[in-house]
Structures are given as structure tokens and as C-alpha cells.
Design a protein around this motif. Structure first.
Motif, short mmCIF file in Angstrom:
data_model
loop_
_atom_site.label_atom_id
_atom_site.label_comp_id
_atom_site.label_asym_id
_atom_site.label_seq_id
_atom_site.Cartn_x
_atom_site.Cartn_y
_atom_site.Cartn_z
N GLY A 64 0.81 -1.21 0.00
CA GLY A 64 0.00 0.00 0.00
C GLY A 64 0.84 1.25 0.00
N SER A 65 1.89 1.29 0.83
CA SER A 65 2.75 2.46 0.87
C SER A 65 3.55 2.63 -0.42
CB SER A 65 3.71 2.37 2.06
OG SER A 65 4.61 1.28 1.92
N ALA A 66 3.79 1.50 -1.11
CA ALA A 66 4.51 1.55 -2.39
C ALA A 66 3.58 1.81 -3.58
CB ALA A 66 5.25 0.23 -2.61
N ARG A 67 2.28 1.89 -3.30
CA ARG A 67 1.26 2.12 -4.34
C ARG A 67 1.29 1.02 -5.39
NH1 ARG A 67 3.74 6.80 -3.45
NH2 ARG A 67 4.82 6.81 -5.45
N ILE A 68 1.44 -0.22 -4.89
CA ILE A 68 1.36 -1.41 -5.74
C ILE A 68 0.16 -2.22 -5.26
CG2 ILE A 68 2.52 -3.55 -6.42
CD1 ILE A 68 5.19 -2.21 -5.98
N PRO A 69 -0.69 -2.70 -6.16
CA PRO A 69 -1.89 -3.43 -5.73
C PRO A 69 -1.54 -4.77 -5.09
CG PRO A 69 -1.66 -3.53 -8.12
CD PRO A 69 -0.64 -2.54 -7.64
N GLN A 111 10.31 1.03 -13.36
CA GLN A 111 9.18 1.34 -12.49
C GLN A 111 8.07 2.05 -13.27
OE1 GLN A 111 9.94 3.03 -8.48
NE2 GLN A 111 8.57 4.70 -9.10
N ARG A 138 8.52 -1.17 -7.51
CA ARG A 138 8.74 0.11 -6.84
C ARG A 138 10.20 0.15 -6.41
NH1 ARG A 138 9.42 4.73 -5.32
NH2 ARG A 138 8.10 5.92 -3.89
N ASP A 170 2.58 -1.39 -11.60
CA ASP A 170 1.85 -2.29 -10.70
C ASP A 170 2.70 -3.48 -10.26
OD1 ASP A 170 1.96 -3.43 -13.24
OD2 ASP A 170 0.04 -4.50 -12.98
#
Length: 487
Positions: A293-298, A353, A361, A358
């Protein structure tokens, strides 16, 4: 025994890598075994003394270096559990800088690094004389402190204060040797015949601090048994000093670095959101969700997350990752990379990246808190090193149930057992050839097993039950020290 440990860094005060972790943990383990231990490092201006307060001592000393006496202040930090004193050599000219070894403006070593650590090595010996504390053993680490054994047997050879003192020199990475132009030799204040061809300091026309340390230390260690053999075996792994090391083979031992489980353990780690242990792994999944979540990856339940924490240089296998990156990221994986290093890798991983937002990161920084979170949140940990004297992250990973994927070299070979699908034994995935194909094959084996939840969990737990504590390694060092005391 009275044991003095000297090095150029020590966590949490000043650290650039694994050396700082070792110099923090080994003295504590020795003190727990009942020995009297003191450490000495430089008092760098980068030390955050608001977080790690040091007590400046009222008295100072004069350190003979560069044919002059350099007024030098000292500071001390005292810990209670275990009881131990750490001394900090304070000199603005040499240590009031923005980083430990390299100028951030140029990205290259400070041109006076030889002067800085000549001064530091002399200051180490003058410090224990000033406090009137006679060490039985002086244990120094890497080239920056490697002159201490040299000076013990040259300038201080007839000093009765050090009459019973013996020295141990630990090589953490033979690739870093402390080499300087021949014209700089005079700064050492040593006889000229120590720099003639084949003499202790001479190395293809340059001054080599590490070579001299090997020649003068009473005992030499490397940070894993496998690495002790490798550095004597070839020019590549011996970095040109393989013959010198073979010549001291009877005095060379490999002692595996340990892990401080007080800091690196998922059941007590202060840097991770959720704690967990081998009998309750629920926090592992929650840490993964938080990290992604903090890396903005699902978050994808059936997709393994690979972590990589490394200096972004060829030695760490980044060239393999670069060659295999497109094929790697088309597997059913996601990946988080933490580290900095060569600009070419910064550009490559940043562009990847953007192409795979997705899946990848990249954090191009050194961030200790994030390193802990990656260890706790990732499913797998990639260490495809060209050579690896010991490695700590693979041992951290085992404890965190983050299955390591490593090359069979150095300390990686000593600590990770390849998974055998026929027996279900092993603790990770190991490959031999230094090729992108061999690395990808190991990653693919790991990805395939991840789909089988029960077998994967068994593999995780096998790693978590491994014991690479410093207490075990410290006992081996004590045995080495005791051998020296008897000589």
C-alpha cells in the motif's frame, strides 16, 4: 579478557553497511560472555547526538601522525546492558564531513582518506594508553583500522604497555583495500623498506593498507568460512591478494557473522507495523499489505513479492538483474528494490518502475526503517551476488520467513540450503552459475512453489528456525583470542 574493537563505523552511531552492524553486535555478544570490551570509532559530524548522546571527556590527547602531534578530543558512550564503553575520536579536520568515506559532491573517495585513517589508527592506540586500559586483544576491522596491527609491531613494538597485546584483523570485503599513490607512503611515518617491491605495503606500485594489515596481524579472519577459502583460490575473489592470503593460510580463519535478533526479529522489531512469529504468521500477510500500500502497488493474494535491499553495483548482482529485468517482471511477481549506487542502475530501475507501475517500486535511498519493513513484508528476498563475503540480509530474511533466493557463493552458500522438492528440505533457492538464466531459473522455482501454500509455509518455517545469533559466532572469536593469548 580485555578486548578492544576498533573500526571506522558502528551502528547506530555511524553506518554505511554490514560493517557497522557487526561492530555494534560483536562487542555486546563478547560482553555477555563475561569479557571486558571497549570500542573505538571516529566521532563523525554525521552522528546524530540528539538521538545518540555522547559525553565529551574533559581531557584530550596528542596523537602523533604526519610527523606532528595532533591535539585530539575524546567522547564516550556508556551502555548498561551489557556494560560497555565506546570511545569516539574527535577531530574536526578529518571527521567533520557530510559522509564517512566519500564526498557527496563528487561521489568519489575523499582524497585524504589515507591521512584520516592513519590518524585514526594512531589515535586508537593512544586512547587506550590515555585511559590506562591494557587490551589483551585488539580486534580491528577492514582497511580503515588495518594500520593498528602494523603500528603495534613497528612504532609501538618496544612499548611495554602493549607487551602482552595480540591483534586480530577481520576482512569484511577484500575488494576494498585502501590503496593510495606511492607518493603518499611518507605519511605513514614508517621505514622506507616496508614499501620496496613485494614488501608489506607495496602492491603494483601503490600503497595498500589492507595488504599490510594481513602481513602484520597475529590472526586474520574473514566473515564466513566459504569466503576464507574463496579469497585464497583465485585472482578474481582474492582481488590480487590471493598469494598473500595463502602465505598466511595457517593464521586465516572464516567465522560467520551473526545476527542481532534483538533488532532483527519479527516478534520484536520496532520498525514494522505488525509482529509475528513462527507459530503465528498472520502478521506477515498484514505487513505485506501495508508495504504494498505504501509503495502504491496493488495487493494480489497469489502473487509473491520479491524484496531486494542492496548497494546498486555489479558485485551485488545488479548486472544480472538488469539483464533479466524484463523477463523477471513478466513472471507472476511484484518487486520492491531499496538501495543506491551506480547512476546507470538508478536510471534503469526508475525507467522499469514507470513501465511496470503495478509490479515494481524502487527506492533509491538508504532507509533502515524501510529495510525492516521490506524484510517483514516481502515473500522472497533476492541476493544474486557475484561475490558475497558474508551477507546479512539473507540471514535476516530467514528469520522473517522471507525466503532467500541466492547465488552459491561466500556466506550465502554457508547460510542458505537449496530447496529439494523430493524431500521438502532446504531453506531457500540457490543457483550456481553467474548468469541471468540461472538466476531466473531459481526465481521461477520459488514462484512455482509459492502457489503451493502448505509446502511454502513449511519452507518459511524451516528458515525461521535457523539460529545465526551473534552468541554462537562470539564463542568462536573467543576461542581464537584464547589461542593468541597462549602464544
Amino acid at each position: 579478557m580485555k578486548i578492544l574493537i576498533a573500526a571506522s563505523e558502528m551502528a547506530p552511531f555511524a553506518k554505511t553497511g554490514g560493517l557497522g552492524d557487526v561492530v555494534a553486535a560483536l562487542p555486546r555478544a563478547l560482553a555477555r560472555l563475561g569479557h571486558e570490551v571497549k570500542t573505538v570509532i571516529p566521532r563523525y559530524s554525521v552522528i546524530d547526538e540528539n538521538v545518540h548522546p555522547l559525553q565529551s571527556l574533559e581531557w584530550s590527547l596528542e596523537v602523533p601522525a604526519e610527523r606532528r602531534l595532533i591535539p585530539t578530543a575524546l567522547a564516550v558512550h556508556r551502555s548498561r546492558r551489557p556494560a560497555m564503553e565506546s570511545y569516539f575520536v574527535d577531530n574536526e579536520e578529518y571527521f567533520d564531513r557530510r559522509s564517512l568515506y566519500q564526498d557527496p559532491k563528487t561521489g568519489t573517495d575523499y582524497p585524504d582518506n589515507d591521512e584520516r585513517f592513519i590518524f585514526f589508527s594512531r589515535a586508537v592506540l593512544e586512547t587506550v594508553k590515555k585511559i590506562d586500559w591494557r587490551p589483551d586483544i585488539v580486534h580491528v576491522h577492514d582497511w580503515q583500522a588495518g594500520l593498528v596491527p602494523v603500528y603495534l609491531k613497528t612504532i609501538y613494538a618496544r612499548d611495554p604497555f602493549f607487551g602482552g597485546t595480540r591483534s586480530v584483523f577481520t576482512i569484511h570485503n577484500l575488494a576494498y583495500q585502501g590503496m593510495f599513490n606511492a607518493a603518499r607512503y611518507g605519511k605513514l611515518s614508517l621505514p622506507d623498506d616496508l614499501f620496496k617491491p613485494l614488501a608489506p605495503f607495496e602492491f603494483f606500485g601503490k600503497v595498500n593498507f589492507l595488504k599490510a594489515a594481513i602481513a602484520y596481524a597475529d590472526k586474520i579472519t574473514t566473515v564466513s568460512p566459504r569466503y576464507a577459502c574463496e579469497v585464497q583460490s583465485s585472482a578474481e575473489l582474492g582481488c590480487g591478494l590471493q598469494d598473500v592470503l595463502r602465505g598466511r593460510g595457517a593464521d586465516l580463519a572464516g567465522i560467520l557473522n551473526g545476527v542481532d535478533y534483538g533488532i532483527w526479529s519479527p516478534s520484536r522489531d520496532k520498525n514494522i507495523p505488525y509482529h509475528y512469529h513462527v507459530n503465528n504468521l498472520s502478521g506477515k500477510r498484514m505487513n505485506k499489505v501495508e508495504l504494498l500500500g505504501s509503495a502504491r502497488i496493488p495487493f494480489r493474494e497469489k502473487t509473491p513479492l520479491i524484496g531486494m535491499i542492496s548497494r546498486l553495483v555489479d558485485q551485488k548482482g545488479c548486472d544480472l538483474v538488469a539483464q533479466a529485468a524484463e523477463r523477471l517482471l513478466t513472471l507472476n511477481v511484484q518487486m520492491i528494490i531499496l538501495g543506491n549506487g551506480e547512476e546507470s542502475y538508478h536510471r534503469l530501475f526508475s525507467s522499469l518502475q514507470k513501465k511496470y507501475p503495478d509490479r515494481l517500486r524502487t527506492y533509491l535511498v538508504f532507509d533502515d526503517t524501510l529495510a525492516h519493513r521490506i524484510e517483514a513484508g516481502a515473500d522472497m528476498f533476492l541476493m544474486p551476488s557475484r561475490f558475497e563475503p558474508c551477507g546479512l540480509n539473507q540471514m535476516y530474511s530467514l528469520k522473517y520467513g522471507t525466503v532467500p533466493i541466492v547465488r552459491e557463493v561466500g556466506g550465502l552458500a554457508d547460510t542458505v540450503a537449496d530447496y529439494d522438492p523430493a524431500t521438502g528440505t532446504g531453506t531457500g533457492f540457490v543457483f550456481q552459475d553467474y548468469t541471468p538464466e540461472a538466476m531466473l531459473e531459481a526465481v521461477s522455482r520459488a514462484v512455482d512453489l509459492f502457489a503451493h501454500k502448505r509446502r511454502w509455509t513449511k519452507l518459511m518455517k524451516a528458515g525461521m528456525r535457523q539460529d545465526f545469533s551473534w552468541d554462537r559466532s562470539a564463542v568462536k572469536y573467543v576461542q581464537l583470542y584464547e589461542q593468541l593469548k597462549q602464544t
